[in-house]
Enzyme design. Structure first.
Site, PDB file in Angstrom:
ATOM      1  N   ASP A   1       4.838 -14.776  -7.982  1.00  0.00           N
ATOM      2  CA  ASP A   1       3.979 -15.026  -9.239  1.00  0.00           C
ATOM      3  C   ASP A   1       4.530 -15.219 -10.312  1.00  0.00           C
ATOM      4  O   ASP A   1       4.121 -15.589 -11.572  1.00  0.00           O
ATOM      5  CB  ASP A   1       3.012 -13.591  -9.304  1.00  0.00           C
ATOM      6  CG  ASP A   1       1.983 -13.319  -8.119  1.00  0.00           C
ATOM      7  OD1 ASP A   1       2.155 -14.191  -7.255  1.00  0.00           O
ATOM      8  OD2 ASP A   1       1.493 -12.253  -8.136  1.00  0.00           O
TER       9      ASP A   1
ATOM     10  N   ARG B   1     -14.573 -30.731  -1.259  1.00  0.00           N
ATOM     11  CA  ARG B   1     -14.037 -29.592  -0.270  1.00  0.00           C
ATOM     12  C   ARG B   1     -13.184 -28.702  -0.890  1.00  0.00           C
ATOM     13  O   ARG B   1     -12.620 -29.136  -2.095  1.00  0.00           O
ATOM     14  CB  ARG B   1     -13.544 -30.193   0.922  1.00  0.00           C
ATOM     15  CG  ARG B   1     -14.084 -30.992   1.744  1.00  0.00           C
ATOM     16  CD  ARG B   1     -15.062 -30.679   2.748  1.00  0.00           C
ATOM     17  NE  ARG B   1     -15.674 -31.320   3.525  1.00  0.00           N
ATOM     18  CZ  ARG B   1     -16.622 -32.250   3.184  1.00  0.00           C
ATOM     19  NH1 ARG B   1     -17.376 -32.133   2.311  1.00  0.00           N
ATOM     20  NH2 ARG B   1     -17.394 -32.786   4.313  1.00  0.00           N
TER      21      ARG B   1
ATOM     22  N   ARG C   1      -2.276 -14.251  -8.945  1.00  0.00           N
ATOM     23  CA  ARG C   1      -3.164 -12.956  -9.684  1.00  0.00           C
ATOM     24  C   ARG C   1      -3.479 -13.497 -10.999  1.00  0.00           C
ATOM     25  O   ARG C   1      -3.773 -14.446 -11.327  1.00  0.00           O
ATOM     26  CB  ARG C   1      -2.083 -11.767  -9.689  1.00  0.00           C
ATOM     27  CG  ARG C   1      -1.957 -11.088  -8.364  1.00  0.00           C
ATOM     28  CD  ARG C   1      -1.794  -9.712  -8.221  1.00  0.00           C
ATOM     29  NE  ARG C   1      -2.980  -9.275  -8.704  1.00  0.00           N
ATOM     30  CZ  ARG C   1      -4.053  -8.632  -7.651  1.00  0.00           C
ATOM     31  NH1 ARG C   1      -3.860  -9.069  -6.493  1.00  0.00           N
ATOM     32  NH2 ARG C   1      -5.063  -8.184  -8.140  1.00  0.00           N
TER      33      ARG C   1
ATOM     34  N   THR D   1       8.740 -11.706  -6.780  1.00  0.00           N
ATOM     35  CA  THR D   1       7.471 -12.093  -6.722  1.00  0.00           C
ATOM     36  C   THR D   1       7.231 -13.489  -6.954  1.00  0.00           C
ATOM     37  O   THR D   1       7.855 -14.219  -7.666  1.00  0.00           O
ATOM     38  CB  THR D   1       6.513 -11.278  -7.847  1.00  0.00           C
ATOM     39  OG1 THR D   1       5.164 -11.801  -7.626  1.00  0.00           O
ATOM     40  CG2 THR D   1       7.015 -11.406  -9.295  1.00  0.00           C
TER      41      THR D   1
ATOM     42  N   LYS E   1       0.907  -1.380   0.091  1.00  0.00           N
ATOM     43  CA  LYS E   1       0.078   0.160  -0.052  1.00  0.00           C
ATOM     44  C   LYS E   1       0.832   1.335  -0.021  1.00  0.00           C
ATOM     45  O   LYS E   1       2.014   1.024   0.473  1.00  0.00           O
ATOM     46  CB  LYS E   1      -0.782  -0.020   1.277  1.00  0.00           C
ATOM     47  CG  LYS E   1      -1.701  -0.998   1.374  1.00  0.00           C
ATOM     48  CD  LYS E   1      -2.439  -0.994   2.756  1.00  0.00           C
ATOM     49  CE  LYS E   1      -3.399  -2.207   2.885  1.00  0.00           C
ATOM     50  NZ  LYS E   1      -3.489  -2.366   4.515  1.00  0.00           N
TER      51      LYS E   1
ATOM     52  N   GLU F   1      -5.996 -18.327  -8.336  1.00  0.00           N
ATOM     53  CA  GLU F   1      -6.767 -17.230  -7.776  1.00  0.00           C
ATOM     54  C   GLU F   1      -7.326 -16.541  -8.962  1.00  0.00           C
ATOM     55  O   GLU F   1      -8.759 -15.773  -8.929  1.00  0.00           O
ATOM     56  CB  GLU F   1      -6.114 -16.620  -6.849  1.00  0.00           C
ATOM     57  CG  GLU F   1      -5.110 -15.816  -7.270  1.00  0.00           C
ATOM     58  CD  GLU F   1      -4.283 -14.919  -6.154  1.00  0.00           C
ATOM     59  OE1 GLU F   1      -4.633 -15.013  -4.794  1.00  0.00           O
ATOM     60  OE2 GLU F   1      -3.327 -14.392  -6.543  1.00  0.00           O
TER      61      GLU F   1
ATOM     62  N   GLN G   1       1.983 -20.019   0.845  1.00  0.00           N
ATOM     63  CA  GLN G   1       2.929 -20.035  -0.427  1.00  0.00           C
ATOM     64  C   GLN G   1       3.981 -18.837  -0.326  1.00  0.00           C
ATOM     65  O   GLN G   1       4.943 -18.859  -1.073  1.00  0.00           O
ATOM     66  CB  GLN G   1       2.110 -19.779  -1.821  1.00  0.00           C
ATOM     67  CG  GLN G   1       1.087 -20.835  -1.735  1.00  0.00           C
ATOM     68  CD  GLN G   1       0.000 -20.393  -2.634  1.00  0.00           C
ATOM     69  OE1 GLN G   1       0.128 -20.890  -4.072  1.00  0.00           O
ATOM     70  NE2 GLN G   1      -1.056 -20.024  -2.233  1.00  0.00           N
ATOM     71  N   ARG G   2       3.798 -17.860   0.619  1.00  0.00           N
ATOM     72  CA  ARG G   2       4.719 -16.752   0.702  1.00  0.00           C
ATOM     73  C   ARG G   2       5.599 -17.038   1.792  1.00  0.00           C
ATOM     74  O   ARG G   2       6.701 -16.097   1.967  1.00  0.00           O
ATOM     75  CB  ARG G   2       4.205 -15.240   0.809  1.00  0.00           C
ATOM     76  CG  ARG G   2       3.325 -14.998  -0.407  1.00  0.00           C
ATOM     77  CD  ARG G   2       3.458 -13.671  -0.903  1.00  0.00           C
ATOM     78  NE  ARG G   2       3.093 -12.677  -0.009  1.00  0.00           N
ATOM     79  CZ  ARG G   2       2.448 -11.838   0.278  1.00  0.00           C
ATOM     80  NH1 ARG G   2       1.383 -11.777  -0.777  1.00  0.00           N
ATOM     81  NH2 ARG G   2       2.304 -11.082   1.213  1.00  0.00           N
TER      82      ARG G   2
HETATM   83  O1  F6P Z   1       1.817 -10.861  -5.816  1.00  0.00           O
HETATM   84  C1  F6P Z   1       2.047 -11.867  -4.678  1.00  0.00           C
HETATM   85  C2  F6P Z   1       0.524 -12.126  -3.958  1.00  0.00           C
HETATM   86  O2  F6P Z   1       0.810 -13.014  -3.211  1.00  0.00           O
HETATM   87  C3  F6P Z   1      -0.400 -12.440  -4.993  1.00  0.00           C
HETATM   88  O3  F6P Z   1      -0.133 -13.899  -5.301  1.00  0.00           O
HETATM   89  C4  F6P Z   1      -1.720 -12.503  -4.271  1.00  0.00           C
HETATM   90  O4  F6P Z   1      -2.953 -12.139  -4.961  1.00  0.00           O
HETATM   91  C5  F6P Z   1      -1.346 -11.278  -3.228  1.00  0.00           C
HETATM   92  O5  F6P Z   1       0.029 -11.034  -3.426  1.00  0.00           O
HETATM   93  C6  F6P Z   1      -2.136 -11.072  -1.915  1.00  0.00           C
HETATM   94  O6  F6P Z   1      -1.673  -9.891  -1.385  1.00  0.00           O
HETATM   95  P1  F6P Z   1      -2.013  -9.600   0.306  1.00  0.00           P
HETATM   96  O7  F6P Z   1      -0.573 -10.257   0.769  1.00  0.00           O
HETATM   97  O8  F6P Z   1      -1.906  -8.388   0.475  1.00  0.00           O
HETATM   98  O9  F6P Z   1      -3.059 -10.411   0.490  1.00  0.00           O
END
Ligand code: F6P
Length: 364
Positions: free
Chosen positions: A140, A279, A184, A138, A74, A235, A287-288
């Site tokens: 992504d 389900r 994304r 990233t 942000k 997503e 994943q991060r």
């Molecule tokens: O760009 C990385 C990412 O993890 C995307 O895959 C996902 O849509 C977004 O960030 C999620 O963002 P936040 O952490 O703000 O929910």
């Protein structure tokens, strides 16, 4: 002697700390000083959030997830929401203040580690006269100008491990498990983890899907004695003629909406259409998280060291990129122009089709 400042912007990705580690060590060898700006540009905006980074500060961090500097997706400095005295939100441009702080502190270069949004901001600072080097990050993997971004390999490994675990429970209950993964507008995580994790169906943003085709694949499985199925859905995927599902209103100061909900939507459709126990789960920020894989660590360390070499040669306004097996500079202006999508003619997509994976299109 040079004075370098690093920032990490956007969503975190495993490998950020490895870049910082490599920058600090590469600069130390040259007798240069390194500083970190907290939470993207916040440090440069409010100078109390700048920290000196020494060899001691970064010991062992190459193996850790997250970022020791903090990050934010942000608050673009060129359009920052600020509450005025009347309690109203106003959008202001604080980039001049950041640039003058940068100059006043005597920095020679800013290393901006980020995805497309952060690199776009870095490019705008570069146009304002700030010497900048970008480092692509990233999970992504959607930056066109580099073959890979760090964080992606770790995210795919996490998703694949989750799929491996879901097979046994899906099989025990004769169930369909629908797994929503991040990415994304690009289906890289879904594609790589889906192929490697034995998915029956992979739904990508690049191929609007047809629920009849998805259900046909699951009922065909039944005919062949396989009473469970794994569906991986990105997503950002959407049904043909439909739209991407998001979490409603965007967050203040954030350029893009938060995506999510397609996994549950697909699960409900399967349950309703073929009366199969189904389900859904969202892998989300798992994943991060966690330590970077060997691949991501090495890539991140190489990016960090390459960024410092670019500073040494005075080649600013560039992003370091992986091209084949080499580190190359790419002008930031080019690096931010387009997002990398899954190539539907690639051998990975062909491989998936050969091994019986359905992409939710009638021709599958
Ligand atoms: O760009 C990385 C990412 O993890 C995307 O895959 C996902 O849509 C977004 O960030 C999620 O963002 P936040 O952490 O703000 O929910």
């Amino acid at each position: 002697m040079k004075k370098i400042i690093i920032s990490t912007g956007g969503g975190d990705a495993p490998g950020l700390n490895a870049v910082i580690y490599a920058v600090v060590h590469s600069c130390y060898r040259r007798g240069w000083e390194v500083y970190g700006s907290r939470s993207g540009y916040k440090g440069l905006l409010d100078l109390d959030e700048i920290r000196h980074l020494t060899i001691e500060n970064v010991e062992g961090i190459y193996a850790t997830g997250g970022t020791i500097l903090g990050s934010t997706n942000k608050g673009n400095p060129f359009s920052t929401p600020v509450e005025n005295l009347a309690g109203e939100i106003q959008i202001v441009d604080v980039s001049d203040r950041i640039l003058s702080n940068f100059n006043r502190m005597g920095f020679d270069c800013h290393i901006a580690i980020g995805g497309d949004g952060s690199l776009d901001i870095a490019h705008r600072f570069s146009l304002k006269g700030m010497p900048v080097i970008g480092v692509p990050k990233t999970i992504d993997n959607d930056l066109e100008a580099t073959d890979r971004t760090f964080g992606f390999d770790t995210a795919v490994s996490t998703a694949t491990e989750a799929l491996d675990k879901l097979h046994s429970t899906a099989k025990s209950h004769d169930r369909v498990m629908v797994v929503e993964v991040m990415g994304r507008d690009s289906g890289w995580i879904a594609l790589y983890s889906g192929i490697s994790g034995g998915a029956d169906v992979i739904l990508l943003p690049e191929i609007p899907f047809d629920m009849d085709a998805v259900c046909k694949k699951i009922t065909n499985n039944e005919l062949h004695g396989k009473h469970y199925a794994i569906v991986v859905v990105a997503e950002g995927a959407s049904v043909k003629g439909g739209h991407v599902i998001d979490k409603g209103e965007g967050e203040l100061g954030r350029a893009e909406k938060v995506l999510g909900g397609i996994g549950e939507w697909v699960a409900t459709e399967i349950r309703t259409r073929i009366n199969k126990d189904t389900r859904s789960l969202v892998l989300g920020h798992l994943q991060r998280g966690g330590s970077p894989t060997t691949f991501d660590r090495l890539l991140a360390l190489r990016f960090g060291a390459a960024a410092v070499r670019l500073i040494e040669s005075g080649n600013f306004g560039q992003m370091v990129a992986l091209s084949g097996s080499c580190m190359v500079p790419v002008p930031l202006s080019e690096a931010i122009t387009s997002r990398k999508k899954v190539n539907l003619q690639s051998d990975k997509v062909l491989t998936a089709r050969e091994i019986g994976i359905c992409f939710g299109s009638p021709e599958d």
